[in-house]
Design a protein around this motif. Structure first.
Motif, PDB file in Angstrom:
ATOM      1  N   LEU A  58       0.839  -1.212   0.000  1.00 26.63           N
ATOM      2  CA  LEU A  58       0.000   0.000   0.000  1.00 26.63           C
ATOM      3  C   LEU A  58       0.865   1.250   0.000  1.00 26.63           C
ATOM      4  O   LEU A  58       0.543   2.239  -0.636  1.00 26.63           O
ATOM      5  CB  LEU A  58      -0.927  -0.003   1.214  1.00 26.63           C
ATOM      6  N   LEU A  76       5.521  -5.018  -6.346  1.00 28.36           N
ATOM      7  CA  LEU A  76       4.198  -5.293  -6.881  1.00 28.36           C
ATOM      8  C   LEU A  76       3.138  -4.394  -6.235  1.00 28.36           C
ATOM      9  O   LEU A  76       3.230  -4.073  -5.057  1.00 28.36           O
ATOM     10  CB  LEU A  76       3.823  -6.757  -6.637  1.00 28.36           C
ATOM     11  N   PRO A  77       2.128  -4.021  -6.992  1.00 31.33           N
ATOM     12  CA  PRO A  77       1.010  -3.277  -6.403  1.00 31.33           C
ATOM     13  C   PRO A  77       0.169  -4.229  -5.544  1.00 31.33           C
ATOM     14  O   PRO A  77       0.248  -5.451  -5.728  1.00 31.33           O
ATOM     15  CB  PRO A  77       0.218  -2.820  -7.622  1.00 31.33           C
ATOM     16  N   PRO A  78      -0.618  -3.698  -4.610  1.00 27.95           N
ATOM     17  CA  PRO A  78      -1.389  -4.534  -3.697  1.00 27.95           C
ATOM     18  C   PRO A  78      -2.219  -5.574  -4.424  1.00 27.95           C
ATOM     19  O   PRO A  78      -2.333  -6.708  -3.967  1.00 27.95           O
ATOM     20  CB  PRO A  78      -2.299  -3.540  -2.971  1.00 27.95           C
ATOM     21  N   SER A  79      -2.783  -5.159  -5.577  1.00 29.27           N
ATOM     22  CA  SER A  79      -3.708  -6.069  -6.244  1.00 29.27           C
ATOM     23  C   SER A  79      -3.008  -7.303  -6.787  1.00 29.27           C
ATOM     24  O   SER A  79      -3.661  -8.274  -7.123  1.00 29.27           O
ATOM     25  CB  SER A  79      -4.437  -5.324  -7.364  1.00 29.27           C
ATOM     26  N   GLU A  80      -1.662  -7.250  -6.890  1.00 35.10           N
ATOM     27  CA  GLU A  80      -0.971  -8.424  -7.403  1.00 35.10           C
ATOM     28  C   GLU A  80      -0.290  -9.203  -6.289  1.00 35.10           C
ATOM     29  O   GLU A  80       0.513 -10.095  -6.537  1.00 35.10           O
ATOM     30  CB  GLU A  80       0.036  -8.003  -8.482  1.00 35.10           C
ATOM     31  N   ARG A  81      -0.550  -8.820  -5.032  1.00 31.21           N
ATOM     32  CA  ARG A  81      -0.020  -9.600  -3.918  1.00 31.21           C
ATOM     33  C   ARG A  81      -1.143 -10.454  -3.357  1.00 31.21           C
ATOM     34  O   ARG A  81      -2.300 -10.327  -3.753  1.00 31.21           O
ATOM     35  CB  ARG A  81       0.530  -8.657  -2.840  1.00 31.21           C
ATOM     36  N   ASP A  82      -0.805 -11.274  -2.421  1.00 30.17           N
ATOM     37  CA  ASP A  82      -1.792 -12.216  -1.914  1.00 30.17           C
ATOM     38  C   ASP A  82      -2.005 -11.974  -0.424  1.00 30.17           C
ATOM     39  O   ASP A  82      -1.258 -12.479   0.401  1.00 30.17           O
ATOM     40  CB  ASP A  82      -1.274 -13.639  -2.163  1.00 30.17           C
TER      41      ASP A  82
ATOM     42  N   LYS B  18       5.797  -1.328  -9.358  1.00 26.37           N
ATOM     43  CA  LYS B  18       5.178  -1.716 -10.621  1.00 26.37           C
ATOM     44  C   LYS B  18       3.731  -1.230 -10.566  1.00 26.37           C
ATOM     45  O   LYS B  18       3.086  -1.327  -9.526  1.00 26.37           O
ATOM     46  CB  LYS B  18       5.233  -3.234 -10.733  1.00 26.37           C
ATOM     47  N   LEU B  19       3.261  -0.667 -11.661  1.00 24.72           N
ATOM     48  CA  LEU B  19       1.901  -0.137 -11.644  1.00 24.72           C
ATOM     49  C   LEU B  19       0.907  -1.263 -11.898  1.00 24.72           C
ATOM     50  O   LEU B  19       1.124  -2.116 -12.755  1.00 24.72           O
ATOM     51  CB  LEU B  19       1.736   0.924 -12.735  1.00 24.72           C
ATOM     52  N   SER B  20      -0.164  -1.230 -11.133  1.00 21.58           N
ATOM     53  CA  SER B  20      -1.206  -2.213 -11.380  1.00 21.58           C
ATOM     54  C   SER B  20      -2.044  -1.739 -12.559  1.00 21.58           C
ATOM     55  O   SER B  20      -1.934  -0.587 -12.987  1.00 21.58           O
ATOM     56  CB  SER B  20      -2.081  -2.377 -10.157  1.00 21.58           C
ATOM     57  N   ASP B  23      -3.863   1.247 -11.483  1.00 16.05           N
ATOM     58  CA  ASP B  23      -3.029   2.452 -11.450  1.00 16.05           C
ATOM     59  C   ASP B  23      -2.922   3.040 -12.844  1.00 16.05           C
ATOM     60  O   ASP B  23      -3.029   4.251 -13.038  1.00 16.05           O
ATOM     61  CB  ASP B  23      -1.623   2.112 -10.941  1.00 16.05           C
ATOM     62  N   SER B 566      -7.760   0.465  -0.674  1.00 19.81           N
ATOM     63  CA  SER B 566      -6.813  -0.567  -0.256  1.00 19.81           C
ATOM     64  C   SER B 566      -7.517  -1.901  -0.112  1.00 19.81           C
ATOM     65  O   SER B 566      -7.020  -2.938  -0.564  1.00 19.81           O
ATOM     66  CB  SER B 566      -6.177  -0.181   1.080  1.00 19.81           C
ATOM     67  N   ALA B 569      -8.307  -3.296  -3.465  1.00 23.93           N
ATOM     68  CA  ALA B 569      -7.126  -3.836  -4.133  1.00 23.93           C
ATOM     69  C   ALA B 569      -6.740  -5.176  -3.513  1.00 23.93           C
ATOM     70  O   ALA B 569      -6.384  -6.119  -4.217  1.00 23.93           O
ATOM     71  CB  ALA B 569      -5.970  -2.845  -4.033  1.00 23.93           C
ATOM     72  N   SER B 570      -6.850  -5.279  -2.168  1.00 25.05           N
ATOM     73  CA  SER B 570      -6.465  -6.526  -1.519  1.00 25.05           C
ATOM     74  C   SER B 570      -7.414  -7.645  -1.914  1.00 25.05           C
ATOM     75  O   SER B 570      -7.046  -8.808  -1.910  1.00 25.05           O
ATOM     76  CB  SER B 570      -6.450  -6.352  -0.001  1.00 25.05           C
ATOM     77  N   LYS B 572      -8.532  -7.868  -4.823  1.00 25.03           N
ATOM     78  CA  LYS B 572      -8.263  -8.025  -6.257  1.00 25.03           C
ATOM     79  C   LYS B 572      -9.461  -7.610  -7.107  1.00 25.03           C
ATOM     80  O   LYS B 572      -9.764  -8.223  -8.125  1.00 25.03           O
ATOM     81  CB  LYS B 572      -7.894  -9.477  -6.567  1.00 25.03           C
TER      82      LYS B 572
END
Lengths: 375, 671, 339
Positions: A58, A76-82, B18-20, B23, B566, B569-570, B572
């Motif tokens: 974040l 990695l951005p949050p969306s690509e972490r687990d 790295k941009l999501s 983003d 946040s 994003a968490s 997904k």
């Protein structure tokens, strides 16, 4: 604990975080193993939340790396972490019902509608709120909201659960209850969990291991008992539990001196005459004549050097024990605080103004570097 | 153990995140909306600025002349006009400055010139840039042209284009133009003092007394926001004009001029000042009043030590807002200003009357300066006010005081009568057959199709513009604000965007409209196609009212939990899903507020669109202007009142609709 | 809707689409003609030229002129039909007009044709300055009707006269330029100095003074005759006075824009605009048209108007416009402090 020498699940290496000139994290490294519940503990501004947010991606760290499950996730951005996360505010979507909140992360994941409904019911049952599914968050109590946030976070079975001060907005009773419940749930799911808290009691009660932080640096990592009984720094000693701190000077290793007297202590690395703080927890002060009741078989009592005759200045009844303030000329202005069991007080007929002899066991007496500015 | 040596950040590059996908989408969208603001505001303003420096000058060295003898046979050696001027000192350098349509006769360089003489003249351009007219025929070649003296007197030199401060010099050298600065500032200052004083006492009466009908008074006070600023001017004509109903009250003074502008300005700026001041009064701390009472302070003393200091930021802010509104307003001085020139009208006169675009640009630049200054001070003061708002305070509960309540009630009633009266006069005038000769009622004045200005079509265009502006504008502005508030990182980009979003408020509508002509009416501009269409009106109106809407959206978004993104994003989930499922529904009340604000302003705006409408896209507000301009004052009043009813209807609709929508979508607000 | 009406409507629609299909050429025509007249003009033209379709671009004189000037390097218009001659002169001086002598131009009153050998523009109709005088208000104030321009400087009219601002109104400018022609430069300005003393205010538009006089807002408005006639027809107590020295006028005129894609079609249109038929069409709104001898009197129009029209020097007006306005603004606009 799965300390079987395998690769840690989460590996944090040399993490730095700068906010302009301010360094919030300074070269932090830490290994977290699969299935562990780790607490980041420290006063506000110590960097514990920053560390959590760096793990989540974040707020990206300035330098250093984070590996999760053997994969480098550093950039990695949050969306690509687990991970799943629960915030202090819970961040529940106010316009969605409880079930919609929990289902939010399940949508667009290839699950069918029925699967989603089933999973939501399962989760709500797990957190004991199955009957509340049609309500809106604002209609629930704080504790219930907290559990919904938790259910939402674990809905997708993340490999890592992050809890950012999840209990601090609740009142004391609910907090104690939920502490237990979260721990239970975590055990059941076996999910690696990192929780940020400033409440030492919470950390001691819940964590498999505690990471104590101060000013962006990890002070100590250890199990709750390690942290409690063998704090590595005065800060840790002071921050967790009660600790008597008495200015003293170092003797040869295994000894500390107060003015004219010397006592045996745990081994230390200070040179003879170095100014130190001698520290002992209140419950480790033993009333003379009561050793047998207190000490286990492996504790050695050094009656000659570590016994002191003290004046009982003040006694305070705290329910399960008595807190006594003891005076001795060796300690100068400082008073020695000792917690005696009700039984001991009764047996020894202690009273304010009386004298008694206490024992400071050498394997409980610690020496720490004396900070420069002592009040 | 901690070690001091490790407390410095090691050298080397920082981690680049790295941009999501989100983003990238969000930054991409922000760039798109940023570009929108760049194209619809920054580029046009730049085009206008460069236009103001584009000058026209006579270049005497570009012409050569020859003069023949009496017989008309032998010619003298060619001589350049600038050399001739050196010898004779006919013209000064300042005479060389011209407008784009400047003409310079040449006979003045020949003291002996007589159009009856048989002497012949030859003239030619020495360069390809040189241009002169014989009569009205343009000559731009370098060939010699031979003319008899009678024709030679019809020769006119044309100026050439160059760049410089010439326009500004001639602006300040022309009292007719530069006087307007003084006039504008004077009018704005007087109107500000009067409006703020009146609005303060009105707000005071509503917040500090126990008088009755407070809700009604609040409603009345807001009414002027629903009409174009031209309308009070029209009302004043009927009240105090030469055939005015209350003409005697002016004791022979003329309403056409500063008096009219001030009264009208007070009318249309009143709601703005009232809103700001009543907010400031509402946040005053009730405990201070209790303290004052317990200290036995007199009401007078309490007023000066508690009320005024508590409202001071509101007062200052209101003052600058009013100042800005008055100095940039165009409609009112156009209708009632008479011979009293002000900057905003000068722009119109220069451009529409004289086609002197360069001078229009100069006046625009001059007008932007005080407007930006007032805007900057207002923003500064507002930031202080916010700090005051966040402090914990107890709202003040007024206690009944029969005498004071009556005085304040009478005062509020006077203000109410003033506002209602102005509107009622317009409605009355619109219904009268032929003021003042035939006072029977008729609907003749509603036959807009028989007047200049676009007829009923203009009215429907306005509604179309209002709806389009509300829909398109709300979408762009709210989404833009969301991106600025909720994007990750990208600090510079967000700061630039924020600056762009604040800028429109400082740009007067006239200036924006004129800037659009320069930018969009340029055949080389690929966006030229939207010129003269409804699209450019929508774009211009959205941009003109961007800032207030943006601030409303930002405030609403800031009240949302920072962590929603946040969490999403968490989980997904795409941020846009969160935006649609949570952000928009939660912010719906603010979104509705933004759309009604845009609609009402699109209905009433004149200044931004007056340069941009085309015959097929004429607007109701423009029709009011044009009908008044053509002397059709009663139909102008009728159309103005149509705007009022439409806006009032829209407001009521907005109220009912938002109640309905809120009760359905905001069920979660009820515990 | 009856079946008959339906049939008529579809027939009309068919006819329109047929015309459109038949149209071989399209012309972009810039104009300042009243919007309500456009359709009528185009219809009349298409009756004889069904193959040319007109795409109108209409706006007020000032705006259309500005638009044309702005498009100088990339003209969008093919023809200008119905714009003030003074505006066309500006365009001519920019070299924007294609000179063309339309068939039958010799039949027109020479006043209405550009003086060049091949005229750059040809006139259609004229609008003429005059004074609108509100008899009711004047009587209340005890005024006597003026008969000449000079009369208007009389002290009895102080504060009772309104005229258009020449800087923003074409009518205002034709007044000023005509006075400079009638009285000569020096006397002209002296006259305006005197008149300025009596002026209540200068309006932005040319028709406003007459409408204001009609509504009694002011007893005397310097405007143009056509406007006065209209207000009078609407029932205003107006008298339209034609000052004895003569009155200024301007005309609506037609020209081809240089660089048009379809010169042939443009020429056909201009040929049409000077026909007798076209002039009869103009006569509906305008009392004075270019084709001599066909004008029918327009109701409420002063009878002696045609004779009073001065021999207007458009070239003088166009070439001195900037200088005149500068002088005018310096004299009267600069002093326009609150009264």
């Amino acid at each position: 604990m799965p300390l079987d020498g395998s690769e840690p699940y989460l590996k944090i290496e040399n993490l730095w975080k700068a906010f302009g000139k301010f360094l919030a994290l300074k070269d932090v490294s830490l290994d977290i193993h699969e299935g562990e519940l780790i607490c980041f503990l420290g006063p506000s501004g110590c960097g514990k939340t920053t560390l959590l947010r760096a793990i989540a991606g974040l707020d990206l760290q300035t330098k250093g790396s984070v590996h999760q499950g053997g994969k480098d996730v550093s950039s990695l951005p949050p969306s690509e972490r687990d991970f799943g996360i629960v915030f202090q505010s819970y961040a529940l979507f106010p316009n969605l019902t409880i079930e919609k909140n929990v289902a939010f992360g399940l949508e667009n994941t290839g699950r069918s509608k029925v699967e989603i409904t089933d999973r939501v019911s399962e989760l709500l049952a797990m957190v004991g709120l199955a009957d509340q599914s049609k309500k809106y968050p604002a209609q629930l109590s704080g504790g219930q909201q907290q559990r919904i946030a938790l259910a939402r976070a674990i809905a997708t079975n993340p490999g890592l659960l992050l809890l950012d001060e999840p209990l601090s907005a609740l009142d004391a009773k609910v907090r104690v209850y939920l502490r237990h419940e979260i721990k239970e749930l975590q055990r059941k799911l076996g999910v690696t969990t990192v929780m940020v808290t400033h409440d030492q009691e919470e950390a001691l009660a819940m964590a498999d291991r505690i990471v104590v932080m101060k000013d962006g640096v990890i002070e100590q990592v250890g199990t709750p008992t390690e942290i409690y009984s063998t704090p590595k720094t005065l800060f840790v000693a002071d921050f967790i539990g009660e600790m008597n701190q008495i200015p003293a000077t170092a003797g040869p290793s295994g000894a500390v001196s107060f003015g004219n007297g010397t006592m045996k202590s745990l081994p230390h690395d200070f040179t003879d005459g170095h100014p130190i703080i001698a520290a002992i927890r209140p419950e480790d002060v033993i009333p003379h004549g009561d050793e047998a009741h207190v000490l286990g078989s492996d504790d050695v009592v050094e009656t000659e050097e570590n016994a002191l005759e003290v004046v009982v200045d003040e006694m305070e009844f705290l329910g399960s024990f008595w807190r006594c303030r003891l005076q001795h000329k060796r300690f100068g202005e400082s008073e020695l605080i000792a917690d005696f069991s009700i039984n001991a007080v009764r047996r020894l007929s202690l009273a304010e103004g009386g004298t008694m002899t206490v024992e400071l066991p050498k394997n409980r007496l610690m020496a720490f570097e004396r900070p420069e500015a002592v009040e | 153990m901690t070690d001091a040596t490790q407390h410095t950040l090691p050298a080397g590059p920082s981690i680049k995140g790295k941009l999501s996908r989100d983003d990238i989408i969000m930054r991409g969208s922000m760039v798109v909306i940023g570009l929108y603001l760049l194209i619809t505001m920054v580029f046009p303003l730049y085009a206008m600025l460069s236009k103001s420096f584009s000058t026209f000058q006579f270049d005497l060295s570009a012409y050569e002349v020859q003069v023949s003898d009496e017989a008309g046979a032998t010619f003298s050696n060619p001589i350049r006009l600038n050399d001739l001027n050196e010898q004779l000192k006919v013209l000064e350098d300042s005479d060389m400055i011209a407008g784009s349509d400047g003409r310079l006769g040449v006979t003045q360089f020949f003291p002996d010139f007589s159009f009856r003489s048989p002497v012949k003249y030859r003239i030619r351009n020495t360069t390809d840039e040189g241009r002169f007219l014989v009569g009205s025929t343009l000559t731009d070649s370098t060939e010699w042209v031979e003319l008899d003296s009678n024709t030679f007197r019809r020769v006119q030199l044309r100026p050439v284009k160059s760049t410089g401060f010439g326009n500004f010099r001639s602006y300040f050298a022309t009292p007719a133009l530069s006087n307007s600065i003084k006039n504008s500032v004077l009018i704005a200052t007087i109107s500000t003092i009067v409006t703020v004083t009146l609005a303060f006492w009105f707000a005071f009466a509503l917040s500090r007394s126990c008088m009755r009908f407070k809700g009604l008074f609040r409603l009345i006070a807001m009414a002027p926001i629903l009409v174009p600023s031209l309308l009070p001017g029209i009302a004043l004509v009927y009240l105090f004009g030469n055939q005015g109903m209350l003409k005697e009250l002016l004791f022979g003074a003329s309403i056409y001029g500063p008096i009219g502008i001030v009264i009208g300005s007070v009318f249309f700026t009143f709601p703005h000042a009232f809103l700001i001041i009543s907010t400031a009064l509402a946040i005053s701390d009730g405990r201070l009043y209790e303290a004052a009472t317990s200290l036995r302070a007199t009401p007078w003393r309490t007023f000066w030590t508690v009320t005024i200091p508590g409202a001071r930021y509101g007062l200052v802010s209101a003052a600058f807002v009013v100042f800005n509104l008055v100095i940039t307003d165009f409609g009112l001085p156009k209708v009632i200003g008479g011979q009293f020139n002000v900057l905003a009208v000068d722009i119109y006169k220069q451009v529409i009357g004289q086609q002197n675009f360069e001078m229009g640009a100069v006046v625009s630049v001059v007008l932007v300066l005080p407007a930006i200054l007032a805007f900057a001070i207002d923003r500064f003061v507002q930031s202080k006010q916010v700090a005051l708002l966040s402090a914990r305070s107890v709202p003040y509960q007024p206690k009944p005081n029969k005498k004071a309540d009556w005085i304040l009630f009478s005062y509020a009633s006077l203000i109410g009568i003033f506002i209602i009266g102005m509107l009622a006069v317009c409605q009355f005038a619109a219904l009268v057959k032929f003021w003042p000769y035939d006072l029977s009622f008729s609907l003749n004045n509603y036959q807009f199709d028989r007047m200049d200005g676009g007829g009923w079509g203009a009215y429907y265009n306005s509604i179309k513009l209002g709806l389009l502006t509300a829909i398109v504008g709300t979408a762009i502005i709210f989404f833009g604000a969301y991106l600025v508030e909720k994007s990750n990182g990208f600090k510079t980009g967000r700061a630039i965007f924020q600056m762009f979003a604040m800028l429109p408020m400082a740009i007067p509508g006239m200036v924006l409209g004129l800037a659009y002509i320069f930018f969009f009416n340029n055949p080389a501009n690929p966006l030229h196609a939207i010129y003269g269409t409804m699209a450019i009106l929508v774009v211009c109106t959205v941009t003109h009212f961007y800032t207030v809407s943006h601030l409303t959206a930002t405030t609403a978004l800031q009240q949302m939990d920072r962590e929603f993104e946040s969490v999403s994003a968490s989980l997904k989930q795409p941020t846009l899903k969160l935006f649609g499922r949570v952000t928009v529904p939660v912010c719906l009340p603010s979104i509705l507020d933004i759309s009604i604000y845009l609609f009402v302003n699109a209905m009433t705006t004149v200044s931004a669109v007056v340069f941009l409408y085309s015959p097929t896209t004429s607007l109701a507000s423009i029709a009011v202007l044009n009908m008044d301009d053509a002397g059709d004052i009663a139909p102008a009043a009728a159309m103005g009142m149509m705007i009022f009813y439409t806006n009032a209807g829209a407001r009521i609709f907005h109220l009912i609709a938002s109640r309905g929508i809120l009760s359905r979508t905001q069920a979660w607000r009820n515990r | 809707m009856t079946i008959f009406q339906k049939a008529m409507t579809s027939a009309a629609a068919l006819a329109i689409s047929a015309t459109a299909a038949f149209a071989e050429a399209e012309l972009t025509v810039y104009t300042a003609i009243e919007a309500e007249d456009l359709a009528r003009y185009a219809e009349t033209f298409n009756a004889s030229h069904p193959d040319i379709k007109i795409n109108w671009v209409r706006d007020s004189t000032g705006v259309i002129t500005a638009k044309l000037l702005a498009e100088r390097d990339n003209p969008q218009a093919d023809v200008v039909w119905g714009l003030a001659a003074t505006s066309l002169l500006l365009l001519k001086s920019e070299g924007m007009l294609e000179a063309y002598a339309p068939a039958g131009v010799e039949k027109l009153d020479p006043k209405f044709v550009d003086k060049d050998e091949t005229p750059a523009w040809v006139g259609m109709d004229a609008w003429v300055a005059s004074v609108c005088y509100n008899t009711v208000e004047a009587e209340k104030l005890g005024l006597t009707p003026p008969t000449s321009w000079k009369d208007l400087t009389n002290a009895q009219y102080k504060g009772h006269v309104i005229m258009p601002n020449p800087a923003s109104s074409g009518t205002g400018f034709l007044d000023v330029s005509s006075w400079l022609q009638i009285f000569g430069e020096d006397d002209g300005w002296a006259f305006m100095d005197g008149l300025h003393e009596n002026i209540a205010r200068y309006t932005h538009s040319g028709s406003a003074p007459c409408k204001l006089a009609a509504s009694g807002e002011i007893p005397i408005g310097v405007s143009f005759a056509f406007r006065g006639a209209k207000s009078k027809a609407a029932g205003a107590p107006l008298e339209i006075i034609v000052p004895s020295e003569g009155v200024g006028w301007d005309m609506e005129a037609t020209a081809i824009v240089a660089g048009t894609d379809d010169l042939e079609a443009a020429q056909k249109l201009v040929d049409f605009t000077i026909t007798k038929e076209a002039n009869e069409m103009y006569n509906v709104g305008y009392a004075v048209v270019a084709y001599p001898g066909i004008a029918k009197p327009v109701e409420h129009f002063p009878a002696n108007l045609l004779d009073a029209m001065i021999d207007n020097d458009f070239e003088f007006a166009a070439n001195n416009r900037a200088a005149i306005l500068k002088e005018w603004a310096g004299r009267y606009d600069g002093k326009s402090d609150p009264k």
